[in-house]
Write a protein that holds these residues in place. Structure first.
Motif, short mmCIF file in Angstrom:
data_model
loop_
_atom_site.label_atom_id
_atom_site.label_comp_id
_atom_site.label_asym_id
_atom_site.label_seq_id
_atom_site.Cartn_x
_atom_site.Cartn_y
_atom_site.Cartn_z
N SER A 1 54.14 -6.95 70.71
CA SER A 1 53.33 -6.27 71.36
C SER A 1 53.93 -5.14 72.11
CB SER A 1 52.73 -7.23 72.56
OG SER A 1 51.90 -6.75 73.48
N HIS B 1 45.70 -2.07 69.31
CA HIS B 1 45.77 -3.63 70.02
C HIS B 1 44.52 -4.20 69.72
CE1 HIS B 1 46.66 -7.04 72.66
NE2 HIS B 1 45.35 -6.66 73.42
N ARG B 2 43.42 -3.47 69.82
CA ARG B 2 42.02 -4.27 69.63
C ARG B 2 41.93 -4.59 67.96
NH1 ARG B 2 41.59 -6.54 73.64
NH2 ARG B 2 39.78 -7.51 72.48
N ILE C 1 44.08 -7.70 67.80
CA ILE C 1 43.13 -8.69 68.22
C ILE C 1 42.02 -9.48 67.49
CG2 ILE C 1 41.60 -9.47 70.00
CD1 ILE C 1 44.23 -9.45 71.02
N SER D 1 41.81 -12.95 65.35
CA SER D 1 40.85 -13.99 65.69
C SER D 1 39.99 -14.24 64.30
CB SER D 1 39.65 -13.24 66.48
OG SER D 1 40.38 -12.94 67.87
N ARG E 1 48.99 -7.56 76.90
CA ARG E 1 48.63 -7.55 75.69
C ARG E 1 49.07 -8.93 74.86
NH1 ARG E 1 49.69 -1.24 73.77
NH2 ARG E 1 47.69 -0.36 75.04
N GLU F 1 46.88 -11.67 75.98
CA GLU F 1 45.61 -11.91 75.43
C GLU F 1 45.77 -12.64 74.09
OE1 GLU F 1 41.64 -8.88 74.61
OE2 GLU F 1 43.65 -8.30 75.17
N ILE F 2 47.02 -12.22 73.27
CA ILE F 2 46.91 -12.81 71.81
C ILE F 2 47.26 -14.11 71.99
CG2 ILE F 2 48.40 -12.52 70.03
CD1 ILE F 2 48.98 -9.63 70.49
#
Length: 435
Positions: free
Chosen positions: A296, A306-307, A310, A314, A350, A353-354
């Motif tokens: 990250s 980053h998105r 993600i 997911s 970041r 969040e992951i």
């Protein structure tokens, strides 16, 4: 050296360092030393610290450990202090100037220098021999040294040199010796398992090595770590599909999924190739646990990258996943060519969040295992539980299966059938199923 001399080796960092320490202690044991592994032990006269110098956190731990034992030497608690390994390889001159309590600093890939530095004879015939530092039922088999990749963020090639494969026959002999001593799970490690054999045999030889190791009958499980995504040896999937002793476990450090970031990282694989490989593995081995690691905050990573990462994790739902925040390491391509301009707070945000997403995935995966029966190896026990693992989990990095004692007559190294009765995000609860 007298017969009563004692030596303590402290191993920091990865399992590759663990193997180096185990082989080194075999040399000193043969020379008559009383040898131990104990990070906090001041009883030994001689201490050797095998350091890690990969990223900032590891370097700090290594330096703090050296200073800790340097202080112990000043106080007369130990007589001699030596340092070896990756940190020593990278910063030998600086360390020698700053920490004068250390008798000598040695680099990597130099066990003979360490032994001779302590005024003992190095015995080449002992090279396959080891004194295991952990439980006696599993061991790591290092199949190569160094790395030929040029990832922007990684200092390993500069520290450990180019890739050098060990011959198949030597590895099989070491594995057979370990099996005779009670090792039931063999964990293959290298900086890059996928590359194995290209330097020595001019072709990828990991599938052939696995077939040879599977002839060591006393090995119950063989596990693979650190398979580089580029030029992945697909033939191992066929072996995994047909050979139950080869664990359905693949560690594939993809680092990112954004094609742009992967190019900045100087990885040999792009986003589309990564997705294709992962889908191939899932299709051919739907039961396999796939573990990955990510970075990250690499220089150049923006919110869009980053998105994308993600969304990818997911959607793909890795079984096991770890994240490191980017560390700007001197003498790497990234340090020489990029500015480390992403704030540490954003890197951590970041990363968190992951991991929050992965925690939810892990819980869902584990809940789906309730009611299933699994083959489990027992690693240890305390006053309440036996702690074991399935083939889908590696020691020290993955989850455990907790089994209430209930007067079960189990010991480390035993295999048993366990029914999963409860689950949390990163652990399972099971009960032994009698045959």
């Amino acid at each position: 050296m007298t017969q009563a001399s004692s030596l303590n080796i402290i191993t920091l960092g990865c399992s590759k360092n663990t193997v180096d320490s185990e082989k080194l202690l075999a040399q000193f044991a043969a020379a008559g030393y009383r040898v131990v592994y104990d990070k906090y032990n001041f009883d030994s006269e001689i201490v050797i610290i095998n350091t890690c110098g990969f990223i900032n956190d590891a370097k700090e731990e290594s330096i703090n450990t050296i200073l800790h034992f340097a202080g112990a030497k000043k106080e007369g608690k130990i007589k001699k202090l030596y340092v070896m390994g990756c940190l020593s390889e990278r910063y030998k001159d600086e360390l020698r100037a700053e920490i004068t309590e250390v008798e000598e600093f040695f680099g990597v890939n130099s066990p003979e220098e360490v032994v001779l530095g302590l005024k003992e004879n190095y015995i080449p015939e002992l090279v396959p021999s080891r004194i295991l530092s952990g439980p006696s039922h599993y061991a790591y088999l290092k199949i190569s040294e160094g790395c030929d990749r040029s990832c922007s963020f990684c200092a390993i090639p500069a520290i450990r040199g180019t890739y050098i494969s060990r011959p198949v026959d030597d590895l099989v002999a070491e594995a057979a010796e370990l099996a005779e001593r009670g090792v039931r799970e063999l964990i293959l490690i290298a900086q890059d398992l996928s590359y194995y054999g290209l330097d020595l045999y001019k072709e990828q030889k990991l599938p052939d090595l696995l077939r040879a190791l599977l002839k060591v009958e006393k090995l119950e499980w063989i596990r693979l770590h650190y398979l580089y995504p580029a030029n992945f040896p697909l033939a191992i999937l066929d072996i995994m599909a047909t050979e139950p002793r080869l664990c359905n476990y693949i560690e594939l450090p993809v680092q990112h999924i954004s094609d742009r970031v992967l190019k900045l990282m100087k990885r040999s694989h792009g986003g589309p190739e990564t997705r294709s490989l992962l889908q191939t593995i899932r299709k051919r081995l739907p039961e396999a646990a796939i573990r990955t690691s990510l970075i990250s905050g690499h220089p150049g990573e923006d919110d869009t990258d980053h998105r994308e990462l993600i969304d990818f994790i997911s959607d793909f739902r890795f079984n096991r996943l770890g994240v490191f925040t980017y560390s700007h390491e001197e003498n790497t391509f990234a340090a020489n060519n990029y500015k480390d301009d992403i704030p540490e707070s954003l890197k951590s945000e970041r990363r968190d969040e992951i991991m929050e997403i992965q925690q939810a995935i892990s819980l869902e995966n584990n809940m789906a295992l309730i009611g299933k029966t699994m083959k489990v190896i027992i690693d240890r026990k305390d006053t309440e539980y036996f702690y074991g693992r399935s083939e889908y989990d590696s020691p020290g990095v993955d989850q455990e299966i907790l089994i209430p004692l209930n007067n079960q007559n189990l010991k480390p190294g035993d295999f048993t059938k366990v029914k999963i009765v409860s689950a949390s995000e990163f652990d399972l609860i099971g009960e032994v199923i009698e045959d």
